[in-house]
Scaffold this active site. Sequence first.
Site, PDB file in Angstrom:
ATOM      1  CG  HIS A 142      -0.389   0.554   2.460  1.00  0.00           C
ATOM      2  ND1 HIS A 142       0.174  -0.234   3.437  1.00  0.00           N
ATOM      3  CD2 HIS A 142      -0.282   1.835   2.916  1.00  0.00           C
ATOM      4  CE1 HIS A 142       0.593   0.527   4.431  1.00  0.00           C
ATOM      5  NE2 HIS A 142       0.328   1.783   4.145  1.00  0.00           N
TER       6      HIS A 142
ATOM      7  CG  ASP B 166      -0.088  -3.647   2.985  1.00  0.00           C
ATOM      8  OD1 ASP B 166       0.447  -3.355   1.902  1.00  0.00           O
ATOM      9  OD2 ASP B 166      -0.321  -2.811   3.888  1.00  0.00           O
TER      10      ASP B 166
ATOM     11  N   GLY C 144       3.410   6.904   8.643  1.00  0.00           N
ATOM     12  CA  GLY C 144       4.823   6.974   8.293  1.00  0.00           C
ATOM     13  C   GLY C 144       5.598   5.744   8.682  1.00  0.00           C
TER      14      GLY C 144
ATOM     15  CB  SER D 199       3.061   2.112   6.229  1.00  0.00           C
ATOM     16  OG  SER D 199       1.813   2.391   6.804  1.00  0.00           O
TER      17      SER D 199
END
Length: 283
Positions: free
Chosen positions: A77, A125, A231, A233
């Site tokens: 993502h 993800d 931030g 991720s």
Amino acid sequence: MDEVKKMNEQANTPTTLLIGVLGVIILSAHVDSGGSATAEGDWSLMAYIYERKAGVLNRFICGGSLINNRWVLSATHCFQTPNRNLYRVRLGEYSRSVTSPNEQDFGVSKLVLHASFDPVAFVFDIALIKLSGAATINQYVSPVNLVDAGRCTDPTPNFPVDACYTLGWGNTAAGNTSNTLRKVTSYILPHRLCKSHTEQHVAKYGNRPVLYKCEAKFCGGYNRYEDTCQGDSGGPLVCRHSDNQYYVHGILSYGTKPCGFGLPGIYTSVAVCRGWISRMMTP
């Protein structure tokens, strides 16, 4: 380079470390108020992923983990487009306000986004980035181990206190991305607790509860004093094993919005995705 690096870098990031004291969120003006400080070279596995525009650094996007001298593990993502030419990776990054001789910058020669990624449920993800060249391995840049392949039905790993951490440059209590790399202590929660927390607070999780153990997701964190945030991720949840080495167990996918509720973050399971990782890391 310093001027370009600092003046063009924006904090418009997808998913650090927000800290509360006695359960109250502290709106401190100090940028680095979240989580715990690290020192340069402490976490040589970390990758700093950013977007470039017209050849110039545009904005920080996500974190990642160096898993060998050519490949970085992150989250799908984080990448709004599969165009690899829009992204760069910096290894050896510590302070975003200082250009260090320990940094190594790379283009992206291959960007692999999981074909089964669901942008609604955030399942699978996970992403792989092949660097444009081989990283020079030293005390500031070195790969991390990946946890062994496992099944979603395997027992939840149980580690002692302060054995697992999540790392990142994401938002702090001041609402800005951190200038320096920070860490939060993380715990891998049993599925029943993960399901309970995400169902009970489903709106805070963007209507993405973790209902089934075999969703290739797990909950990590759950320290009421610390939280991951925008931030972080793509960054890793790493645990120190009995051999005294760190292994990546999870990739931070999403959490509560706003952050700071002391609720766990949601991670993509590296153990469940090990087969995909091996297949995608082609020459």
